[in-house]
Design a protein around this motif. Structure first.
Motif, mmCIF file in Angstrom:
data_model
loop_
_atom_site.group_PDB
_atom_site.id
_atom_site.type_symbol
_atom_site.label_atom_id
_atom_site.label_comp_id
_atom_site.label_asym_id
_atom_site.label_seq_id
_atom_site.Cartn_x
_atom_site.Cartn_y
_atom_site.Cartn_z
ATOM 1 N N GLU A 15 0.810 -1.215 0.000
ATOM 2 C CA GLU A 15 0.000 0.000 0.000
ATOM 3 C C GLU A 15 0.840 1.261 0.000
ATOM 4 O OE1 GLU A 15 -3.770 1.852 2.556
ATOM 5 O OE2 GLU A 15 -2.585 0.174 3.355
ATOM 6 N N TYR A 16 1.861 1.288 0.860
ATOM 7 C CA TYR A 16 2.663 2.498 1.010
ATOM 8 C C TYR A 16 3.960 2.472 0.204
ATOM 9 C CZ TYR A 16 -0.601 3.101 4.861
ATOM 10 O OH TYR A 16 -1.747 3.221 5.601
ATOM 11 N N GLY A 17 4.314 1.316 -0.326
ATOM 12 C CA GLY A 17 5.559 1.210 -1.077
ATOM 13 C C GLY A 17 5.369 1.138 -2.581
ATOM 14 N N HIS A 18 4.139 1.284 -3.049
ATOM 15 C CA HIS A 18 3.842 1.176 -4.483
ATOM 16 C C HIS A 18 4.599 2.237 -5.275
ATOM 17 C CE1 HIS A 18 1.480 1.106 -8.220
ATOM 18 N NE2 HIS A 18 1.082 -0.096 -7.837
ATOM 19 N N THR A 19 5.046 1.876 -6.461
ATOM 20 C CA THR A 19 5.853 2.804 -7.270
ATOM 21 C C THR A 19 5.085 4.047 -7.708
ATOM 22 O OG1 THR A 19 5.295 1.499 -9.231
ATOM 23 C CG2 THR A 19 7.393 1.003 -8.131
ATOM 24 N N HIS A 20 3.758 3.983 -7.699
ATOM 25 C CA HIS A 20 2.945 5.137 -8.110
ATOM 26 C C HIS A 20 2.207 5.759 -6.924
ATOM 27 C CE1 HIS A 20 3.807 4.122 -12.230
ATOM 28 N NE2 HIS A 20 3.288 2.920 -12.082
ATOM 29 N N ALA A 21 2.646 5.475 -5.718
ATOM 30 C CA ALA A 21 1.961 5.976 -4.523
ATOM 31 C C ALA A 21 2.017 7.501 -4.442
ATOM 32 C CB ALA A 21 2.579 5.360 -3.273
ATOM 33 N N GLN A 22 0.891 8.087 -4.019
ATOM 34 C CA GLN A 22 0.785 9.533 -3.830
ATOM 35 C C GLN A 22 0.581 9.828 -2.345
ATOM 36 O OE1 GLN A 22 -2.555 10.827 -6.143
ATOM 37 N NE2 GLN A 22 -1.459 10.730 -8.094
ATOM 38 N N ALA A 23 1.409 10.679 -1.788
ATOM 39 C CA ALA A 23 1.299 10.990 -0.363
ATOM 40 C C ALA A 23 -0.043 11.634 -0.031
ATOM 41 C CB ALA A 23 2.441 11.901 0.061
ATOM 42 N N ALA A 24 -0.491 12.601 -0.841
ATOM 43 C CA ALA A 24 -1.738 13.308 -0.548
ATOM 44 C C ALA A 24 -2.937 12.366 -0.586
ATOM 45 C CB ALA A 24 -1.936 14.461 -1.518
ATOM 46 N N HIS A 25 -2.914 11.406 -1.487
ATOM 47 C CA HIS A 25 -4.005 10.440 -1.556
ATOM 48 C C HIS A 25 -4.010 9.546 -0.326
ATOM 49 C CE1 HIS A 25 -6.722 7.323 -3.012
ATOM 50 N NE2 HIS A 25 -5.780 6.430 -2.754
ATOM 51 N N LEU A 26 -2.845 9.027 0.038
ATOM 52 C CA LEU A 26 -2.762 8.103 1.166
ATOM 53 C C LEU A 26 -3.051 8.780 2.496
ATOM 54 C CD1 LEU A 26 0.443 6.147 0.082
ATOM 55 C CD2 LEU A 26 -1.892 5.239 0.139
ATOM 56 N N LEU A 27 -2.712 10.059 2.603
ATOM 57 C CA LEU A 27 -2.817 10.755 3.879
ATOM 58 C C LEU A 27 -4.080 11.601 4.017
ATOM 59 C CD1 LEU A 27 0.898 11.960 4.146
ATOM 60 C CD2 LEU A 27 -0.170 10.111 5.442
ATOM 61 N N CYS A 28 -4.806 11.810 2.914
ATOM 62 C CA CYS A 28 -5.938 12.726 2.995
ATOM 63 C C CYS A 28 -7.098 12.361 2.071
ATOM 64 C CB CYS A 28 -5.454 14.153 2.689
ATOM 65 S SG CYS A 28 -6.749 15.413 2.692
ATOM 66 N N ASP A 29 -6.838 12.358 0.766
ATOM 67 C CA ASP A 29 -7.932 12.361 -0.210
ATOM 68 C C ASP A 29 -8.807 11.120 -0.192
ATOM 69 O OD1 ASP A 29 -6.744 14.728 -0.847
ATOM 70 O OD2 ASP A 29 -5.908 14.076 -2.760
ATOM 71 N N ARG A 30 -8.292 9.994 0.238
ATOM 72 C CA ARG A 30 -9.075 8.755 0.237
ATOM 73 C C ARG A 30 -10.020 8.630 1.428
ATOM 74 N NH1 ARG A 30 -5.158 3.736 2.056
ATOM 75 N NH2 ARG A 30 -3.985 4.793 3.712
ATOM 76 N N HIS A 31 -9.898 9.513 2.403
ATOM 77 C CA HIS A 31 -10.717 9.415 3.605
ATOM 78 C C HIS A 31 -12.044 10.169 3.441
ATOM 79 C CE1 HIS A 31 -7.209 7.630 5.267
ATOM 80 N NE2 HIS A 31 -6.538 8.753 5.440
ATOM 81 N N PRO A 32 -13.108 9.754 4.139
ATOM 82 C CA PRO A 32 -14.397 10.458 4.060
ATOM 83 C C PRO A 32 -14.255 11.941 4.386
ATOM 84 C CG PRO A 32 -14.662 8.355 5.173
ATOM 85 C CD PRO A 32 -13.185 8.560 4.996
ATOM 86 N N GLU A 33 -14.850 12.789 3.567
ATOM 87 C CA GLU A 33 -14.661 14.231 3.696
ATOM 88 C C GLU A 33 -15.133 14.785 5.036
ATOM 89 O OE1 GLU A 33 -16.473 16.250 0.461
ATOM 90 O OE2 GLU A 33 -14.993 15.583 -1.026
ATOM 91 N N ASP A 34 -16.183 14.200 5.596
ATOM 92 C CA ASP A 34 -16.744 14.741 6.836
ATOM 93 C C ASP A 34 -16.041 14.246 8.091
ATOM 94 O OD1 ASP A 34 -18.596 16.177 5.382
ATOM 95 O OD2 ASP A 34 -20.131 14.612 5.498
ATOM 96 N N ASP A 35 -15.159 13.272 7.959
ATOM 97 C CA ASP A 35 -14.433 12.779 9.125
ATOM 98 C C ASP A 35 -13.452 13.838 9.621
ATOM 99 O OD1 ASP A 35 -15.809 10.461 8.853
ATOM 100 O OD2 ASP A 35 -14.074 9.179 8.458
ATOM 101 N N VAL A 36 -13.301 13.936 10.928
ATOM 102 C CA VAL A 36 -12.392 14.925 11.513
ATOM 103 C C VAL A 36 -10.966 14.395 11.485
ATOM 104 C CG1 VAL A 36 -11.777 16.198 13.603
ATOM 105 C CG2 VAL A 36 -14.194 15.879 12.981
ATOM 106 N N ALA A 37 -10.061 15.207 10.944
ATOM 107 C CA ALA A 37 -8.644 14.846 10.923
ATOM 108 C C ALA A 37 -7.943 15.316 12.199
ATOM 109 C CB ALA A 37 -7.969 15.451 9.697
ATOM 110 N N PHE A 38 -8.203 16.548 12.608
ATOM 111 C CA PHE A 38 -7.552 17.104 13.795
ATOM 112 C C PHE A 38 -8.523 17.940 14.593
ATOM 113 C CE2 PHE A 38 -3.900 16.169 11.170
ATOM 114 C CZ PHE A 38 -2.957 15.737 12.086
ATOM 115 N N THR A 39 -8.378 17.857 15.914
ATOM 116 C CA THR A 39 -9.007 18.792 16.832
ATOM 117 C C THR A 39 -7.902 19.662 17.403
ATOM 118 O OG1 THR A 39 -10.817 17.294 17.414
ATOM 119 C CG2 THR A 39 -10.329 19.069 18.959
#
Length: 514
Positions: A15-39
């Motif tokens: 998942e994290y070692g794929h040759t085409h991995a995108q940091a923004a996708h893995l860390l943000c864009d794939r998660h539900p928009e309404d979920d809270v990331a930080f308080t």
């Protein structure tokens, strides 16, 4: 169970070692928009939230603005900010562009900042008004973005950077510098695939669950706070807490109570301060862990009653993240053995080589560190000639049950009358005295020239002043509770101990004192 864990580790590798991995996708864009990331919690304890949808939108707009300023893939960008909303948005914007975050700690003076800016060859840095003056000596070589002055312009009028750069698993996302307690800080480049290691620790080490309210109290300017307070929660879509105020036992207790924190991570200094303060009453955590320096047994005993759960000690380095843990996950959870830091984290193979803790890189699928940036000589010191073993430089041993124990950094070991004495063992006894607030033990040359070295204890008295009576009591404690050969022959009472900004005792400074 072992086969199931291997399958999980393999999935994280891919998942994290794929040759085409995108940091923004893995860390943000794939998660539900309404979920809270930080308080975010302000000094007055008011709160605000940042959802994954908001993080995606604002980081895309900031990325477009930074791209207009010339930031691109591979560029090193130092960031010096307190634990505020714009910090997280800035990091995500950099990762969208394929740029590399260079963490700066707000307690740094200008010298530490200059070193990191120059070593990383940075052309642009991001900061806030309260920290901008620290870059004054760099103004001719560095473009400085100050959030209060430039953020609005950067996030409007430049569109939205929608196509995140795919740096791949080997692509760098962070470049930290080791704390430099025994020399010049060395650059540690963190590739995207290191997320697999961070997630393994979050899952097995601290047993973070979706229903937990998680707070890692470490500062994101350092490895433990960045790896496990920012990156690992983002990778798994968990919510994390950012408290933007100086530490105090009182505020820590209030945040835990107000937000209903169930899973807490902090340095040993945090737990020691909570224990000594007397303000902890009625807290009930589901999980608690510690890392940074060995946790003394008195804290473990205190936590059972004060926090409702044992504090589980973990071991790691900037170059490794966490490698050995008293795992909290039910599949690996075992009873804590006094003084032990636990067993290897899934994904790491660990052993003792020539008296020091070592990682079998060839058989550690989540091992990601390959060497220091631009420092082949320092890298060679850390690996065996065949490249198989990474040598931590930390002395330790294992028991018959496979539990690992840390004794000291190699250069902290005390050689007295033919005995090898680990300062942690002596400190663990001394800190239990009610009149001791903090303590560090080092070896000093024997003035009589007989024993090689003698044990010298630097003690911070709880009452602010020591005495010969207290010194005698402390020596006798070590003789009776640990060993006569390790009893301090010299005790100095001091107002504070020299420490790095992340809270580690700088014993080399104490060794230099007369």
């Amino acid at each position: 169970m072992a086969a199931e864990i291997e399958t999980i580790i393999s999935s994280w590798e891919q998942e994290y070692g794929h040759t085409h991995a995108q940091a923004a996708h893995l860390l943000c864009d794939r998660h539900p928009e309404d979920d809270v990331a930080f308080t975010f919690i302000a000094e007055d304890l008011s709160t605000s939230e940042l959802t994954y949808g908001q993080l995606a939108d604002e980081s895309r707009r900031l990325a477009a603005g930074l791209q207009a300023r010339g930031v691109g893939e591979g560029d090193r960008v130092p960031v010096l900010m307190t634990k505020r909303r714009e910090l997280i948005i800035s990091l995500m914007a950099l990762w969208r562009l394929g740029a590399v975050h260079v963490p700066l700690f707000t307690a740094f003076a200008s010298g530490a900042i200059e070193l990191r800016v120059n070593e990383s060859a940075a052309r642009l840095a991001i900061t806030e008004a309260s920290q901008a003056q620290k870059f004054s000596s760099l103004q001719e070589q560095l473009e400085l973005i100050v959030i209060e002055e430039d953020y609005a312009d950067l996030t409007t009028g430049h569109g939205s950077h929608t196509e995140a750069v795919a740096v791949g698993g080997e692509g760098p996302i962070v470049q930290l510098y080791t704390s430099g307690t025994t020399g010049k800080p060395k650059g540690v480049v963190v590739p995207l695939r290191a997320l697999g290691c961070f997630v393994s620790y979050q899952h097995f080490g601290i047993d973070l669950r979706a229903e937990d309210v998680f707070w890692n109290a470490a500062d994101p300017g350092w490895a433990y706070g960045l790896y496990f307070g920012v990156l690992a929660p983002l990778a798994t879509g968990r919510r994390s807490i950012m408290f933007n105020a100086a530490f105090s036992p009182e505020s820590t207790v209030e945040v835990i109570q107000r937000l209903g924190v169930t899973n807490f991570a902090g340095a040993p200094t945090v737990y020691r301060a909570l224990r000594k303060s007397g303000v902890v009453q009625g807290l009930r955590l589901r999980r608690a862990c510690s890392a940074g320096e060995p946790l003394t047994p008195d804290v473990v005993e205190w936590a059972q009653e004060a926090l409702g759960v044992e504090v589980r000690d973990h071991y790691g380095q900037t170059e490794l993240a966490m490698a050995v843990c008293n795992h909290a996950h039910p599949d690996l959870r075992e009873e804590i053995r006094t003084g032990s830091m636990g067993k290897p984290l899934p994904g790491y193979a660990v052993d003792i080589i020539d008296g020091q803790i070592a990682i079998d890189a060839a058989n550690s699928p989540l091992m990601w560190f390959t060497g220091y940036q631009g420092a082949p000589e320092k890298t060679a010191e850390r690996f065996t000639a065949d490249g198989r073993w990474y040598l931590t430089g930390d002395a330790g041993y294992t028991d018959e049950g496979g539990f690992f124990y840390f004794t000291a950094r190699d250069d902290d070991l005390i050689l007295a009358s033919g005995y090898r004495i680990g300062p942690f063992d002596v400190e663990s006894v001394l800190i239990t005295h009610p009149e001791v607030a903090d303590v560090a033990v080092v070896g000093k040359a024997d003035p009589e020239g007989i024993r090689g070295e003698v044990v010298h204890a630097y003690v911070v008295p709880a009452a602010g002043q020591g005495s010969q009576k207290l010194a005698d009591e402390l020596k006798e404690m070590v003789r009776s509770e640990y060993s006569r050969h390790a009893a301090p022959r010299q005790i100095s009472f001091v107002t504070e101990l020299p420490k790095t900004p992340s809270g580690k005792v700088q014993r080399y400074i104490l060794r230099q004192q007369h």
